[in-house]
Enzyme design. Sequence first.
Site, mmCIF file in Angstrom:
data_model
loop_
_atom_site.group_PDB
_atom_site.id
_atom_site.type_symbol
_atom_site.label_atom_id
_atom_site.label_comp_id
_atom_site.label_asym_id
_atom_site.label_seq_id
_atom_site.Cartn_x
_atom_site.Cartn_y
_atom_site.Cartn_z
ATOM 1 N N THR A 89 -89.614 6.160 -56.741
ATOM 2 C CA THR A 89 -90.227 5.449 -55.616
ATOM 3 C C THR A 89 -89.470 4.191 -55.221
ATOM 4 O O THR A 89 -89.743 3.623 -54.151
ATOM 5 C CB THR A 89 -91.653 4.998 -55.999
ATOM 6 O OG1 THR A 89 -91.541 4.105 -57.117
ATOM 7 C CG2 THR A 89 -92.545 6.180 -56.353
ATOM 8 N N HIS A 118 -83.530 -11.486 -43.016
ATOM 9 C CA HIS A 118 -84.671 -12.387 -43.188
ATOM 10 C C HIS A 118 -84.893 -12.808 -44.643
ATOM 11 O O HIS A 118 -85.390 -13.900 -44.892
ATOM 12 C CB HIS A 118 -85.959 -11.723 -42.672
ATOM 13 C CG HIS A 118 -85.993 -11.588 -41.188
ATOM 14 N ND1 HIS A 118 -87.131 -11.234 -40.492
ATOM 15 C CD2 HIS A 118 -85.017 -11.767 -40.242
ATOM 16 C CE1 HIS A 118 -86.859 -11.191 -39.193
ATOM 17 N NE2 HIS A 118 -85.588 -11.499 -39.015
ATOM 18 N N ASP A 158 -82.746 5.642 -62.700
ATOM 19 C CA ASP A 158 -83.347 6.413 -63.795
ATOM 20 C C ASP A 158 -83.064 7.889 -63.515
ATOM 21 O O ASP A 158 -82.259 8.235 -62.634
ATOM 22 C CB ASP A 158 -84.837 6.074 -63.975
ATOM 23 C CG ASP A 158 -85.715 6.583 -62.841
ATOM 24 O OD1 ASP A 158 -85.188 7.180 -61.869
ATOM 25 O OD2 ASP A 158 -86.948 6.402 -62.926
ATOM 26 N N HIS A 177 -85.361 -18.720 -41.876
ATOM 27 C CA HIS A 177 -85.450 -17.813 -43.026
ATOM 28 C C HIS A 177 -84.949 -18.480 -44.299
ATOM 29 O O HIS A 177 -85.406 -18.152 -45.390
ATOM 30 C CB HIS A 177 -84.689 -16.519 -42.738
ATOM 31 C CG HIS A 177 -85.197 -15.811 -41.528
ATOM 32 N ND1 HIS A 177 -86.477 -15.301 -41.460
ATOM 33 C CD2 HIS A 177 -84.628 -15.579 -40.320
ATOM 34 C CE1 HIS A 177 -86.654 -14.769 -40.263
ATOM 35 N NE2 HIS A 177 -85.559 -14.924 -39.548
ATOM 36 N N CYS A 234 -84.808 4.597 -58.254
ATOM 37 C CA CYS A 234 -85.718 5.391 -59.083
ATOM 38 C C CYS A 234 -86.519 6.282 -58.124
ATOM 39 O O CYS A 234 -86.175 6.401 -56.945
ATOM 40 C CB CYS A 234 -86.604 4.524 -59.969
ATOM 41 S SG CYS A 234 -87.759 3.436 -59.129
HETATM 42 C C1 RB5 Z 1 -90.259 8.528 -62.944
HETATM 43 O O1 RB5 Z 1 -91.062 9.649 -63.024
HETATM 44 C C2 RB5 Z 1 -90.831 7.543 -61.918
HETATM 45 O O2 RB5 Z 1 -92.006 6.983 -62.412
HETATM 46 C C3 RB5 Z 1 -89.801 6.477 -61.609
HETATM 47 O O3 RB5 Z 1 -88.658 7.068 -61.127
HETATM 48 C C4 RB5 Z 1 -90.179 5.459 -60.582
HETATM 49 O O4 RB5 Z 1 -90.650 6.048 -59.416
HETATM 50 C C5 RB5 Z 1 -91.064 4.369 -61.041
HETATM 51 O O5 RB5 Z 1 -91.403 3.429 -60.321
#
Ligand code: RB5
Length: 147
Positions: A69, A100, A10, A135, A67
């Site tokens: 996180t 694993h 993203d 595994h 993305c």
């Molecule tokens: C975008 O702001 C953020 O929410 C996205 O990149 C991601 O971390 C979502 O899980």
Amino acid sequence: MKKTIAIASDHAGYLLKDKVKALLEARGFEVEDFGTNGPDSVDYPDFAHPVASAVEQGRCPMAILICGTGNGMQIAANKHQGVRCALCWQREIAALARQHNDANIMALPARFIADDEALACVETFLDTPFEGGRHQRRVEKIVLQNS
Ligand code: RB5
């Protein structure tokens, strides 16, 4: 024939995606880039699902999703049958995700990982085989049975 790896991010991950893509191409992989390609805000499921479908359908044996996180991409990708998407933030986690869990997609948290560690995670993920054995049994139990 070159192995194809799908990749997407993203807006929080497109800069890291370009670096990962360059690494993959330098290593001789064909890269199928599903976007996004700029800073405009987008919705991560719109990118996770096409990539996870490519893995689910066997067109790409492996994929990388990025993305902020890593969580949103991972959660969406893991809705697909046969997809095992692992959130990786250290190379040791990336190695264990392969050894694993036989992970076939790696999710990277662009806002919480240094570029050099992210690239090391990618190399580790690509180079580490599944260990099988006990595994294998555990991975087979991941699939939901009808209750
Ligand atoms: C975008 O702001 C953020 O929410 C996205 O990149 C991601 O971390 C979502 O899980």
